[in-house]
Write a protein that holds these residues in place. Sequence first.
Motif, PDB file in Angstrom:
ATOM      1  N   THR A  28       0.869  -1.176   0.000  1.00 10.30           N
ATOM      2  CA  THR A  28       0.000   0.000   0.000  1.00 10.30           C
ATOM      3  C   THR A  28       0.905   1.224   0.000  1.00 10.30           C
ATOM      4  O   THR A  28       2.129   1.100   0.134  1.00 10.30           O
ATOM      5  CB  THR A  28      -0.914   0.009   1.244  1.00 10.30           C
ATOM      6  OG1 THR A  28      -0.101   0.057   2.423  1.00 10.30           O
ATOM      7  CG2 THR A  28      -1.815  -1.225   1.276  1.00 10.30           C
ATOM      8  N   ASN A  30       2.083   4.677   1.809  1.00  8.32           N
ATOM      9  CA  ASN A  30       2.109   5.515   3.001  1.00  8.32           C
ATOM     10  C   ASN A  30       1.816   6.972   2.641  1.00  8.32           C
ATOM     11  O   ASN A  30       1.961   7.359   1.467  1.00  8.32           O
ATOM     12  CB  ASN A  30       3.483   5.428   3.676  1.00  8.32           C
ATOM     13  CG  ASN A  30       3.642   4.221   4.546  1.00  8.32           C
ATOM     14  OD1 ASN A  30       2.718   3.825   5.240  1.00  8.32           O
ATOM     15  ND2 ASN A  30       4.829   3.621   4.524  1.00  8.32           N
ATOM     16  N   PRO A  31       1.457   7.792   3.625  1.00  7.94           N
ATOM     17  CA  PRO A  31       1.181   9.213   3.347  1.00  7.94           C
ATOM     18  C   PRO A  31       2.383   9.949   2.752  1.00  7.94           C
ATOM     19  O   PRO A  31       2.220  10.908   2.008  1.00  7.94           O
ATOM     20  CB  PRO A  31       0.822   9.800   4.711  1.00  7.94           C
ATOM     21  CG  PRO A  31       0.515   8.658   5.585  1.00  7.94           C
ATOM     22  CD  PRO A  31       1.200   7.453   5.019  1.00  7.94           C
ATOM     23  N   ASN A  32       3.613   9.490   3.048  1.00  5.05           N
ATOM     24  CA  ASN A  32       4.807  10.144   2.515  1.00  5.05           C
ATOM     25  C   ASN A  32       5.145   9.695   1.098  1.00  5.05           C
ATOM     26  O   ASN A  32       6.163  10.095   0.539  1.00  5.05           O
ATOM     27  CB  ASN A  32       5.999   9.927   3.451  1.00  5.05           C
ATOM     28  CG  ASN A  32       6.440   8.467   3.538  1.00  5.05           C
ATOM     29  OD1 ASN A  32       5.891   7.590   2.857  1.00  5.05           O
ATOM     30  ND2 ASN A  32       7.413   8.202   4.388  1.00  5.05           N
ATOM     31  N   ARG A  34       5.872   6.637   0.099  1.00  3.96           N
ATOM     32  CA  ARG A  34       6.679   5.414   0.051  1.00  3.96           C
ATOM     33  C   ARG A  34       5.784   4.192   0.244  1.00  3.96           C
ATOM     34  O   ARG A  34       4.803   4.245   0.973  1.00  3.96           O
ATOM     35  CB  ARG A  34       7.749   5.439   1.128  1.00  3.96           C
ATOM     36  CG  ARG A  34       8.815   6.478   0.864  1.00  3.96           C
ATOM     37  CD  ARG A  34       9.936   6.325   1.882  1.00  3.96           C
ATOM     38  NE  ARG A  34      10.959   7.316   1.692  1.00  3.96           N
ATOM     39  CZ  ARG A  34      12.055   7.138   0.959  1.00  3.96           C
ATOM     40  NH1 ARG A  34      12.255   6.001   0.349  1.00  3.96           N
ATOM     41  NH2 ARG A  34      12.943   8.097   0.845  1.00  3.96           N
ATOM     42  N   HIS A  36       4.376   0.720   1.658  1.00  4.13           N
ATOM     43  CA  HIS A  36       4.307  -0.029   2.911  1.00  4.13           C
ATOM     44  C   HIS A  36       4.025  -1.473   2.514  1.00  4.13           C
ATOM     45  O   HIS A  36       3.038  -1.754   1.835  1.00  4.13           O
ATOM     46  CB  HIS A  36       3.179   0.522   3.792  1.00  4.13           C
ATOM     47  CG  HIS A  36       2.974  -0.245   5.056  1.00  4.13           C
ATOM     48  ND1 HIS A  36       2.090  -1.300   5.143  1.00  4.13           N
ATOM     49  CD2 HIS A  36       3.528  -0.120   6.280  1.00  4.13           C
ATOM     50  CE1 HIS A  36       2.115  -1.778   6.385  1.00  4.13           C
ATOM     51  NE2 HIS A  36       2.976  -1.087   7.089  1.00  4.13           N
ATOM     52  N   GLN A  58      -1.344   0.159   9.946  1.00  6.40           N
ATOM     53  CA  GLN A  58      -0.906   1.134   8.943  1.00  6.40           C
ATOM     54  C   GLN A  58      -1.457   0.800   7.562  1.00  6.40           C
ATOM     55  O   GLN A  58      -1.887   1.679   6.825  1.00  6.40           O
ATOM     56  CB  GLN A  58       0.624   1.212   8.893  1.00  6.40           C
ATOM     57  CG  GLN A  58       1.148   2.266   7.931  1.00  6.40           C
ATOM     58  CD  GLN A  58       0.717   3.668   8.323  1.00  6.40           C
ATOM     59  OE1 GLN A  58       0.954   4.088   9.454  1.00  6.40           O
ATOM     60  NE2 GLN A  58       0.075   4.390   7.415  1.00  6.40           N
ATOM     61  N   LYS A  59      -1.489  -0.487   7.216  1.00  5.67           N
ATOM     62  CA  LYS A  59      -1.981  -0.849   5.880  1.00  5.67           C
ATOM     63  C   LYS A  59      -3.447  -0.458   5.707  1.00  5.67           C
ATOM     64  O   LYS A  59      -3.854  -0.014   4.646  1.00  5.67           O
ATOM     65  CB  LYS A  59      -1.728  -2.321   5.565  1.00  5.67           C
ATOM     66  CG  LYS A  59      -2.509  -3.324   6.363  1.00  5.67           C
ATOM     67  CD  LYS A  59      -2.005  -4.715   6.100  1.00  5.67           C
ATOM     68  CE  LYS A  59      -1.881  -5.560   7.320  1.00  5.67           C
ATOM     69  NZ  LYS A  59      -1.190  -5.060   8.465  1.00  5.67           N
ATOM     70  N   ASN A  62      -3.674   3.269   5.201  1.00  8.33           N
ATOM     71  CA  ASN A  62      -3.291   3.561   3.814  1.00  8.33           C
ATOM     72  C   ASN A  62      -4.419   3.207   2.843  1.00  8.33           C
ATOM     73  O   ASN A  62      -4.695   3.954   1.902  1.00  8.33           O
ATOM     74  CB  ASN A  62      -2.031   2.779   3.439  1.00  8.33           C
ATOM     75  CG  ASN A  62      -0.805   3.235   4.186  1.00  8.33           C
ATOM     76  OD1 ASN A  62      -0.775   4.315   4.786  1.00  8.33           O
ATOM     77  ND2 ASN A  62       0.226   2.409   4.170  1.00  8.33           N
TER      78      ASN A  62
END
Length: 158
Positions: A28, A30-32, A34, A36, A58-59, A62
């Motif tokens: 998935t 990430n907000p930045n 990159r 995940h 986190q996934k 995302n």
Amino acid sequence: MSRRDQIRMTPDEITAYFAEQKVINVATMNPNGRPHLAPLWYIPRGGGVATWTYRKSQKVANLFRNPQATVLIESGESYEKLRGVSMECDVEFVEDTDAVAQIGLAMAMRYAGVDGEPADAPAELKAGILKQAPKRIGLVFTPTKIVSWDHTKLGGRY
């Protein structure tokens, strides 16, 4: 015939491969910006796969932002044995606790080697899954693009 065409799996081969493998890698964003990447257990579902995971992972965060993922299933210790499927997927969220529990139960049975339908699961397994389900969310990965490879089809020739 191109090498690419020689190693591509048929739809039936992909279905069989999903049934024999045990781990998917889910990518998935990430907000930045990159990727995940997370390994997950799964169950085959339709032409794709389904799983459950913690709702606060986190996934999942995302995927709520962008319900798309790339899913990889792969195997093989050497070049002539490499096999795999990479799928670009749309992701559906399963939030109903009973439906989430059904995914969890199907996965638990699969990985415990218990045959049958989730309704036939042992009572203690059902109880454990039902305790976990409220903290989890189901994810259904439906492929929009599939790329597959099976180097065993080359017969050891490169």
